[in-house]
Design an enzyme around this catalytic site. Structure first.
Site, PDB file in Angstrom:
ATOM      1  N   GLN A 145      12.187 -14.432  22.936  1.00  0.00           N
ATOM      2  CA  GLN A 145      10.788 -14.660  22.553  1.00  0.00           C
ATOM      3  C   GLN A 145      10.496 -16.154  22.445  1.00  0.00           C
ATOM      4  O   GLN A 145       9.992 -16.746  23.371  1.00  0.00           O
ATOM      5  CB  GLN A 145      10.490 -13.911  21.253  1.00  0.00           C
ATOM      6  N   ASP A 146      10.823 -16.750  21.292  1.00  0.00           N
ATOM      7  CA  ASP A 146      10.663 -18.205  21.212  1.00  0.00           C
ATOM      8  C   ASP A 146      11.926 -18.806  20.609  1.00  0.00           C
ATOM      9  O   ASP A 146      12.803 -18.081  20.158  1.00  0.00           O
ATOM     10  CB  ASP A 146       9.376 -18.595  20.467  1.00  0.00           C
ATOM     11  N   PRO A 147      12.060 -20.135  20.633  1.00  0.00           N
ATOM     12  CA  PRO A 147      13.337 -20.742  20.229  1.00  0.00           C
ATOM     13  C   PRO A 147      13.656 -20.513  18.753  1.00  0.00           C
ATOM     14  O   PRO A 147      12.765 -20.286  17.927  1.00  0.00           O
ATOM     15  CB  PRO A 147      13.111 -22.237  20.502  1.00  0.00           C
ATOM     16  N   TYR A 169       7.080 -18.437  16.103  1.00  0.00           N
ATOM     17  CA  TYR A 169       5.906 -18.093  16.935  1.00  0.00           C
ATOM     18  C   TYR A 169       4.777 -19.127  16.870  1.00  0.00           C
ATOM     19  O   TYR A 169       3.671 -18.868  17.338  1.00  0.00           O
ATOM     20  CB  TYR A 169       5.332 -16.707  16.578  1.00  0.00           C
TER      21      TYR A 169
END
Length: 229
Positions: free
Chosen positions: A64-66, A134
Site C-alpha cells: 500500500q504505502d511505505p 496513508y
C-alpha cells in the site's frame, strides 16, 4: 527532463513523468520534503523499479504505502533497511514462507535477494509522512503505479501478481487475468493474517506458475545476513 529511473522502466513510465498530474505531485513532494519528515529518503523513492527492471519482472508483490517509522522504508514493499526490527507483517510473511516452503526465517527484513530475481516489490503510494499512514494517498502516486501494473499486465511475457488485502486486490481490475496469474489472499498484517493469509501458500504457487511458464522459480530463502550488493 532528468532521468529518474536508470533502466528500461524509464521509457515505460516516461509519459507519466511528463504528465500534468506528475508535475503537481512533484510540487507537492518538494513542499513535503522541505517542511515535513518524509519516508523514504528521496534517493530511495524509485528503488523498487531500480532493483527490478521492467523486462526482468516475473512476480509483483503489491503493497500500500511505505512504512512510516524511522529508518524502515527504502522504496520496496514490505522490505526494511538492514538494522531495523522485522515489522509484524513481514514476520507473518516469514512464517507463511516457512510453512509453505520450509524457508528459515531471518532476523532482518531486507528483501533485495527477491528483487534481484525478478520480484517487483511495489507500493501503490511511494511516499508517506513520518508517523502518518496513508498521508500521501490521492496526490498522484496511484496513477503512476497503476500505469506500471497495467504495463506489466500487457507485456508479452506474463507475470505472477500477488495481491494481499483489499487495497491490493482492488488493483486486479488493471490486470489481464487471461494472460497473467493473480494470487489473492488476506493481508499478512496481524489484524488479518488468520483470515486467509496463513495457509494460502503464495510462494509455492508462484513457483509452480513460473515453472509452467518455462521460467526459473524464485529462491525465496533469504540470506542470514542482508546482501547489500
Amino acid at each position: 527532463m532528468k532521468q529518474l529511473i536508470h533502466n528500461d522502466w524509464w521509457e515505460v513510465l516516461k509519459p507519466q513523468f511528463e504528465s500534468a498530474y506528475y508535475a503537481q505531485l512533484h510540487n507537492f513532494l518538494k513542499e513535503e520534503y522541505t517542511h515535513q519528515t518524509i519516508y523514504p529518503e528521496m534517493h530511495h523513492i524509485f528503488e523498487a523499479f531500480e532493483w527490478t527492471p521492467f523486462s526482468k519482472v516475473k512476480v509483483v508483490i503489491l503493497g500500500q504505502d511505505p512504512y512510516h517509522g524511522p529508518n524502515q522504508a527504502h522504496g520496496c514493499s514490505f522490505s526494511v533497511l538492514p538494522g531495523v526490527p522485522v515489522p509484524p507483517s513481514l514476520q507473518n510473511i516469514y512464517k507463511e514462507l516457512q510453512s509453505d516452503l520450509g524457508c528459515t526465517p531471518v532476523n532482518h527484513g531486507y528483501l533485495k535477494k527477491w528483487a534481484d530475481q525478478g520480484v517487483l516489490l511495489l507500493n501503490s503510494v511511494l511516499t508517506v509522512r513520518a508517523g502518518q499512514a496513508y498521508s500521501h494517498r490521492g496526490h498522484g502516486w496511484e496513477q503512476l503505479t497503476d500505469a506500471a501494473i497495467h504495463a506489466l499486465s500487457e507485456r508479452p511475457k506474463p507475470v505472477v501478481f500477488i495481491l494481499w488485502g483489499r487495497a491490493a486486490r482492488n488493483k486486479k481490475q488493471l490486470i489481464n487475468t487471461k494472460t497473467n496469474i493473480v494470487l489473492e489472499s488476506a493481508h499478512p498484517s496481524p489484524l488479518s493474517a488468520n483470515r486467509g493469509f496463513f495457509g494460502s501458500r503464495p510462494f509455492s504457487k508462484t513457483n509452480e506458475a513460473l515453472q509452467a511458464m518455462g521460467e526459473q522459480p524464485i529462491d525465496w530463502q533469504l540470506p542470514a545476513e542482508p546482501n547489500y550488493r
